[in-house]
Scaffold this motif. Structure first.
Motif, PDB file in Angstrom:
ATOM      1  N   SER A  89      58.972   8.424  23.667  1.00  0.00           N
ATOM      2  CA  SER A  89      59.770   9.909  23.678  1.00  0.00           C
ATOM      3  C   SER A  89      60.418  10.002  22.215  1.00  0.00           C
ATOM      4  O   SER A  89      60.714  11.142  21.866  1.00  0.00           O
ATOM      5  CB  SER A  89      60.791  10.119  24.796  1.00  0.00           C
ATOM      6  OG  SER A  89      61.435   8.803  25.003  1.00  0.00           O
ATOM      7  N   ASP A 188      67.205  14.148  27.680  1.00  0.00           N
ATOM      8  CA  ASP A 188      66.618  13.118  27.207  1.00  0.00           C
ATOM      9  C   ASP A 188      66.810  12.230  28.428  1.00  0.00           C
ATOM     10  O   ASP A 188      67.856  11.569  28.376  1.00  0.00           O
ATOM     11  CB  ASP A 188      67.380  12.675  26.103  1.00  0.00           C
ATOM     12  CG  ASP A 188      66.486  11.293  25.648  1.00  0.00           C
ATOM     13  OD1 ASP A 188      65.688  10.770  26.371  1.00  0.00           O
ATOM     14  OD2 ASP A 188      66.602  10.556  24.488  1.00  0.00           O
ATOM     15  N   TYR A 191      66.159   7.297  31.086  1.00  0.00           N
ATOM     16  CA  TYR A 191      66.633   6.239  32.158  1.00  0.00           C
ATOM     17  C   TYR A 191      66.489   7.269  33.510  1.00  0.00           C
ATOM     18  O   TYR A 191      67.415   6.581  34.367  1.00  0.00           O
ATOM     19  CB  TYR A 191      68.129   5.656  31.614  1.00  0.00           C
ATOM     20  CG  TYR A 191      68.027   5.358  30.500  1.00  0.00           C
ATOM     21  CD1 TYR A 191      67.499   3.692  30.403  1.00  0.00           C
ATOM     22  CD2 TYR A 191      68.538   5.797  29.173  1.00  0.00           C
ATOM     23  CE1 TYR A 191      67.713   3.212  29.215  1.00  0.00           C
ATOM     24  CE2 TYR A 191      68.393   5.184  28.056  1.00  0.00           C
ATOM     25  CZ  TYR A 191      68.107   3.853  28.114  1.00  0.00           C
ATOM     26  OH  TYR A 191      67.656   3.470  26.611  1.00  0.00           O
ATOM     27  N   SER A 214      60.517   8.686  29.594  1.00  0.00           N
ATOM     28  CA  SER A 214      59.967   7.766  28.965  1.00  0.00           C
ATOM     29  C   SER A 214      59.188   6.678  29.988  1.00  0.00           C
ATOM     30  O   SER A 214      60.272   6.515  31.127  1.00  0.00           O
ATOM     31  CB  SER A 214      60.962   6.979  28.009  1.00  0.00           C
ATOM     32  OG  SER A 214      60.347   5.861  27.436  1.00  0.00           O
ATOM     33  N   SER A 216      59.139   3.687  28.837  1.00  0.00           N
ATOM     34  CA  SER A 216      59.526   2.421  28.266  1.00  0.00           C
ATOM     35  C   SER A 216      60.534   1.724  28.886  1.00  0.00           C
ATOM     36  O   SER A 216      60.409   0.446  29.131  1.00  0.00           O
ATOM     37  CB  SER A 216      60.008   2.650  26.999  1.00  0.00           C
ATOM     38  OG  SER A 216      59.105   3.351  26.007  1.00  0.00           O
ATOM     39  N   LYS A 217      61.284   2.267  29.872  1.00  0.00           N
ATOM     40  CA  LYS A 217      62.227   1.379  30.759  1.00  0.00           C
ATOM     41  C   LYS A 217      61.771   0.923  31.866  1.00  0.00           C
ATOM     42  O   LYS A 217      62.639   0.217  32.597  1.00  0.00           O
ATOM     43  CB  LYS A 217      63.421   2.430  30.620  1.00  0.00           C
ATOM     44  CG  LYS A 217      63.996   3.224  29.519  1.00  0.00           C
ATOM     45  CD  LYS A 217      64.160   2.435  28.385  1.00  0.00           C
ATOM     46  CE  LYS A 217      64.403   3.193  27.095  1.00  0.00           C
ATOM     47  NZ  LYS A 217      64.367   2.368  26.148  1.00  0.00           N
ATOM     48  N   ARG A 224      54.307   2.499  24.443  1.00  0.00           N
ATOM     49  CA  ARG A 224      54.722   3.700  23.759  1.00  0.00           C
ATOM     50  C   ARG A 224      54.310   5.004  24.533  1.00  0.00           C
ATOM     51  O   ARG A 224      53.489   5.868  23.823  1.00  0.00           O
ATOM     52  CB  ARG A 224      54.580   3.662  22.329  1.00  0.00           C
ATOM     53  CG  ARG A 224      54.835   2.795  21.354  1.00  0.00           C
ATOM     54  CD  ARG A 224      56.344   2.147  21.350  1.00  0.00           C
ATOM     55  NE  ARG A 224      57.048   3.154  20.853  1.00  0.00           N
ATOM     56  CZ  ARG A 224      58.173   3.714  21.325  1.00  0.00           C
ATOM     57  NH1 ARG A 224      58.481   3.355  22.601  1.00  0.00           N
ATOM     58  NH2 ARG A 224      58.816   4.698  20.636  1.00  0.00           N
TER      59      ARG A 224
END
Ligand code: PLP
Length: 355
Positions: A89, A188, A191, A214, A216-217, A224
């Motif tokens: 992101s 954003d 999370y 995202s 990623s978490k 990515r």
């Protein structure tokens, strides 16, 4: 041969920047980067290895991420035509500023928040406009709106939940901002999975809203993958400046498998949330620590001792945290990512000994 005075060629606003800092101690227990501590479930790993057998490494990726956007659409309920996939992101944050901001425009964000908002703004000759959070790590829309008007702010970023404080901002204040700010509001939601609170439903009513997410978490930090959800005009403009193959084929394929088997990832998320409660309760019992409530996969806490020393002592025990004490509002503050149950008890044991 050439030996130019290269420093003189670098744009002054880039020269004055400091690179985004990531502690890279070689610790076994990594609780510093808000990653998912669990490996992908074996069922998903098996599907991925099968896909690799016929994988077309010799071909460019699908530039429009058709299949992945369809999978995201099914998981989130957001129409595929409203989605743009990014190389994390982070990339989308940069593209948003590129689309909307002229040099000198203001880019606002709560303070403290995710460091990249300011770094990106500075790198593009934009004016960072941090606005202070109160003692509960919340803000008032009215004062933000006033600041925004004075500073020609075009874009505001809200990390929701906020990194590094962990909380979601008040619903009413975000609503008021959405309805009154004459610019782009970026929620954003990196999370999101740990908070389950979102403003995605407001995409239908507010064409100035961009929601970022995202993967990623929740287990794919290595690959990515992030995405933006926004109105058709914003999607069109983002696509104009996005590099043609920004999302590689491996990331698209794995993300697709993960989303198709999301119930398996959800089990990991549920366990992380359960561990968050456990760790929060245990840290709250320590007199030497003030721990802040969190809707994320990490906890922010303040120590009565020098946090730099606590950080170093934990690192000597192979446990890596994030030391945030250089920020004036985060004196003696550390951030710990929720790890596996074993990692969390290890961390608890060691910090109790240190304090
Ligand atoms: C609030 C916030 N937004 C965005 C990102 C970047 O995420 P990605 O890995 O998708 O680039 C992070 C990563 O730490 C974050 O904390």
């Amino acid at each position: 041969m050439a030996n130019l005075d290269l420093a003189n060629f670098v744009r002054p606003n880039v020269k004055s920047l400091k690179a985004y800092h990531v502690d890279n101690h070689d610790c076994k227990i990594k609780l510093h980067a808000n990653e998912n501590p669990f490996q992908l479930p074996t069922e998903i790993l098996d599907l991925i290895s099968c896909s690799f057998k016929n994988f077309q490494f010799n071909r460019y990726p699908d530039p429009g991420c058709q299949q992945l956007r369809k999978a995201i659409s099914i998981t989130t309920g957001i129409p595929a035509q409203n989605l743009v996939v990014g190389n994390g992101s982070d990339e989308l944050l940069q593209l948003i500023l590129q689309v909307f901001c002229e040099p000198g425009d203001g880019v606002a964000f709560p303070d403290p928040s995710f460091a990249m908002y300011s770094i990106l703004a500075k790198s593009m000759d934009l004016k960072p406009v941090p606005f202070s959070l109160n003692d509960q790590w919340d803000f008032k829309a009215d004062s933000f709106l006033e600041i925004a008007e004075q500073t020609k702010t075009k874009v505001v970023f809200f990390s929701y939940p906020n990194n590094p404080t962990g909380n979601c901002f008040s619903n009413d204040e975000i609503e008021k901002t959405l309805n009154n700010f004459q610019g782009i509001v970026v929620l954003d939601e990196a999370y999101y999975d740990f908070a389950q609170k979102t403003f995605k439903n407001r995409l239908e009513t507010n064409n100035n809203l961009i929601v970022l997410r995202s993967l990623s978490k929740i287990g794919l930090a290595a690959l990515r993958v992030g995405f933006a959800a926004a109105s058709p005009l914003i999607v069109t403009e983002l696509n104009k400046i996005r590099l043609p193959y920004n999302s590689n084929s491996v990331s698209q394929m794995v993300a697709n498998e993960v989303l198709n088997q999301f119930h398996l990832i959800q089990k990991q998320i549920d366990l992380i949330i359960q561990e968050r409660t456990h760790l929060f309760d245990a840290l709250s019992k320590l007199n030497e620590i003030e721990v802040f409530p969190s809707d994320s996969n990490f906890l922010l806490f303040r120590t009565s001792q020098n946090s730099g020393e606590v950080f170093q002592k934990l690192a000597q025990k192979d446990i890596l945290l994030r030391d945030l004490s250089s920020h004036p509002k985060l004196k003696n503050c550390l951030r710990v990512t929720i790890g596996t149950p074993d990692e969390n008890s290890n961390f608890l044991q060691e910090i109790e000994k240190i304090l």
